[in-house]
Design a protein around this motif. Structure first.
Motif, short mmCIF file in Angstrom:
data_model
loop_
_atom_site.label_atom_id
_atom_site.label_comp_id
_atom_site.label_asym_id
_atom_site.label_seq_id
_atom_site.Cartn_x
_atom_site.Cartn_y
_atom_site.Cartn_z
N HIS A 66 -10.86 -0.50 2.63
CA HIS A 66 -9.37 -0.49 2.59
C HIS A 66 -8.88 0.88 2.73
CE1 HIS A 66 -5.55 -2.38 2.80
NE2 HIS A 66 -5.20 -1.65 1.88
N ASP A 96 0.87 -1.46 0.07
CA ASP A 96 0.03 0.02 -0.09
C ASP A 96 0.77 1.28 -0.14
OD1 ASP A 96 -2.38 -1.13 -0.20
OD2 ASP A 96 -2.30 -1.68 2.13
N LEU A 152 -6.90 2.86 5.95
CA LEU A 152 -5.65 3.35 5.55
C LEU A 152 -5.57 4.73 6.07
CD1 LEU A 152 -4.36 1.85 2.30
CD2 LEU A 152 -3.50 1.32 4.24
N LYS A 174 -0.86 -2.75 -6.31
CA LYS A 174 -2.52 -2.65 -6.56
C LYS A 174 -2.78 -1.97 -7.88
CE LYS A 174 -2.57 -3.61 -2.17
NZ LYS A 174 -3.29 -4.17 -1.07
#
Length: 193
Positions: free
Chosen positions: A69, A21, A73, A160
């Protein structure tokens, strides 16, 4: 109703973050220029070409749609949307109890419900859908009018994906926006129906 735009910053190999991430240098261009995006006090300073593109885009946004998500985050940007007035979070879990009760954040169990709520909240303004799994689901469901990509000259190799796990073909028109900024290329495509 306003336009629904799938939008994010992306590496040249199609990633919005690495496997952990991290965004690495994807957002560096927001701080590398001499032209403020918002006002003179803004920490966002980009090239003049990028500012001319980003200012009206950000001003047009009424509602942002993100996944749980990203909400987790960023802690929902502490209840202050980075653009627009509202955020709709696609999640099977409700808003955390006691989390910024004053914030206009709404939770929806699926992408179609989230886009419908976002359009209602945005009115004639733009709905900006964050890229990744939620954005890919919205595109696959035929809910996206336009795809806007800020391409940064970096290769992640893995991470991602911009369109998440989309496994079907979707045609876009030729780009109607092609703007070269400093360390970023802004592209926008209408989705073919």
């Amino acid at each position: 109703m306003g336009t629904v735009i799938l939008h994010s910053v992306m590496s040249v190999d199609g990633f919005i973050a690495d496997d952990k991430d991290g965004v690495g240098p994807l957002h560096d261009w927001y701080f590398s220029g001499d032209t403020p995006i918002l006002d003179e006090a803004s920490r966002f300073r980009v090239s003049a070409a990028s500012a001319a593109y980003v200012r009206p885009m950000w001003a047009s946004i009424g509602t942002i749609v993100i996944g749980r998500h990203l909400f987790d985050l960023t802690n929902g940007w502490e209840g202050k949307p980075p653009a627009g007035d509202h955020v709709v979070v696609v999640s099977h879990r409700p808003k955390p109890e006691g989390w910024h009760p004053e914030a206009s954040y709404h939770f929806a169990g699926d992408v179609a419900t989230a886009i419908a709520k976002a359009r209602e909240l945005a009115g004639e303004r733009t709905v900006a859908v964050n890229a990744g799994d939620v954005g890919g689901q919205a595109l696959a469901a035929g809910l996206v009018d336009e795809v806007a990509i800020d391409v940064v000259p970096v290769v992640f190799g893995s991470g991602k994906r911009f369109f998440g796990a989309v496994d079907s073909q979707h045609l876009l028109d030729d780009p109607h926006v092609v703007i070269q900024g400093d360390r970023v290329l802004h592209l926008a495509y209408r989705v073919r129906r």
